[in-house]
Write a protein that holds these residues in place. Structure first.
Motif, PDB file in Angstrom:
ATOM      1  N   LEU A 168       0.394  -0.948   0.353  1.00 30.69           N
ATOM      2  CA  LEU A 168       0.147  -0.026  -0.052  1.00 30.69           C
ATOM      3  C   LEU A 168       0.479   1.016  -0.219  1.00 30.69           C
ATOM      4  N   ALA A 169       2.354   1.249   0.190  1.00 35.66           N
ATOM      5  CA  ALA A 169       2.749   2.177   0.800  1.00 35.66           C
ATOM      6  C   ALA A 169       3.087   2.248  -0.404  1.00 35.66           C
ATOM      7  N   GLU A 173       6.612   7.234   1.471  1.00 37.03           N
ATOM      8  CA  GLU A 173       6.141   6.192   2.610  1.00 37.03           C
ATOM      9  C   GLU A 173       7.130   4.945   3.277  1.00 37.03           C
ATOM     10  N   ALA A 174       7.347   3.929   2.362  1.00 36.15           N
ATOM     11  CA  ALA A 174       8.190   2.959   2.471  1.00 36.15           C
ATOM     12  C   ALA A 174       9.511   3.884   3.370  1.00 36.15           C
ATOM     13  N   LYS A 175      10.007   4.248   2.610  1.00 33.21           N
ATOM     14  CA  LYS A 175      11.956   4.479   2.993  1.00 33.21           C
ATOM     15  C   LYS A 175      11.143   5.355   4.754  1.00 33.21           C
ATOM     16  N   ARG A 178      10.302   3.234   7.820  1.00 34.88           N
ATOM     17  CA  ARG A 178      11.075   2.051   7.586  1.00 34.88           C
ATOM     18  C   ARG A 178      10.944   0.693   7.121  1.00 34.88           C
ATOM     19  N   LEU A 179      10.012  -0.140   6.555  1.00 36.77           N
ATOM     20  CA  LEU A 179      10.044  -0.972   6.087  1.00 36.77           C
ATOM     21  C   LEU A 179      10.639  -1.868   5.899  1.00 36.77           C
ATOM     22  N   ASP A 180      11.545  -1.388   5.255  1.00 34.57           N
ATOM     23  CA  ASP A 180      12.752  -2.777   4.785  1.00 34.57           C
ATOM     24  C   ASP A 180      13.445  -3.129   5.521  1.00 34.57           C
ATOM     25  N   LEU A 181      13.413  -2.434   6.923  1.00 31.92           N
ATOM     26  CA  LEU A 181      13.889  -2.922   8.246  1.00 31.92           C
ATOM     27  C   LEU A 181      12.703  -3.609   9.274  1.00 31.92           C
ATOM     28  N   LEU A 182      11.879  -3.306   9.073  1.00 33.44           N
ATOM     29  CA  LEU A 182      10.852  -3.832  10.069  1.00 33.44           C
ATOM     30  C   LEU A 182      11.479  -5.652  10.256  1.00 33.44           C
TER      31      LEU A 182
END
Length: 240
Positions: A168-169, A173-175, A178-182
């Motif tokens: 959805l992001a 927004e993903a940056k 920090r969605l990649d780190l989750l």
């Protein structure tokens, strides 16, 4: 239950639910007309629409009219809840005297006993007496032998939520979030919280103050809107 507003039942209550409500009322001998149900929208629900249903009594001096609660599941929130698992847990708790009794089911929701108590507020959670009552009720909840497979689903659920969020992001927004780190953080949490020394328990998963009710006279606590799942939990050891 508090903060209600009258609404048109044809606009909000599914026909299937209306049929079940009228059938339920026809079994009570103190109801004037099972078809004459009044519908009131209750405020405060976050993921569902909740309505108070009541009927006029044959005894006009009767202080407590017949009431039930209709819960209509929110649209688009199935990613957060396993509805089939939720209803199994609700039925079990109903039979155990924990929470409201289940009075009926329909495709998009259910009919529950109307709990004559007040919904807690955020300031209530800072009251030491009320906090102690909630903790004691949580202990009762955690030791219930809930139905269904007793497997940890928290980590798969977190991964699913993360995947939905990524879908959805936008890139920006993903940056920012920090969605990649989750994903790495979820794996780290799972690794650190693993171990045979931890106990298995069923979690409410939505125990905010709006889902906790208290009888002012008896000071008894009731949990509502349970969406339970199993988790090998460390916080249970702190609450018992």
């Amino acid at each position: 239950m508090e903060n209600s507003a009258s609404v048109n039942k044809e606009d909000v209550i599914p026909e299937e639910a209306t049929v079940k409500l009228k059938k339920l009322a026809s079994e009570w001998d103190d109801i004037v007309d099972p078809n004459a149900l009044d519908v009131f929208r209750l405020k405060g629900a976050m993921t569902n629409e909740v309505y108070q249903i009541k009927w006029p009594s044959r005894n006009p001096e009767q202080q407590r009219s017949r009431k039930v609660l209709v819960r209509i599941y929110g649209k688009g929130v199935d990613v957060f809840f396993d509805r089939q698992n939720e209803i199994k847990i609700f039925e079990f708790m109903s039979k155990q005297g924990q929470g409201p009794r289940l009075l009926g089911r329909f495709q998009s929701g259910r009919i529950e006993e109307f709990i004559r108590a007040r919904t807690l507020s955020a300031p209530d959670l800072r009251d030491p007496e009320i906090s102690s009552l909630i903790a004691a009720k949580m202990r009762e909840f955690h030791v219930l032998d809930m139905p269904g497979p007793k497997t940890v689903i928290l980590w798969d659920r977190l991964q699913n939520w993360l995947n939905v969020a990524k879908g959805l992001a936008s890139t920006e927004e993903a940056k920012d979030f920090r969605l990649d780190l989750l994903k790495d953080e979820i794996v780290l949490l799972e690794r650190n919280l693993a171990g045979n020394h931890l106990s298995m328990g069923c979690c409410h998963n939505d125990l905010q103050y709006g889902n906790i009710m208290m009888d002012e006279e008896t000071r008894s606590i009731t949990f509502i809107d349970v969406g339970g799942s199993w988790f090998k939990n460390f916080f249970k050891l702190l609450l018992i």
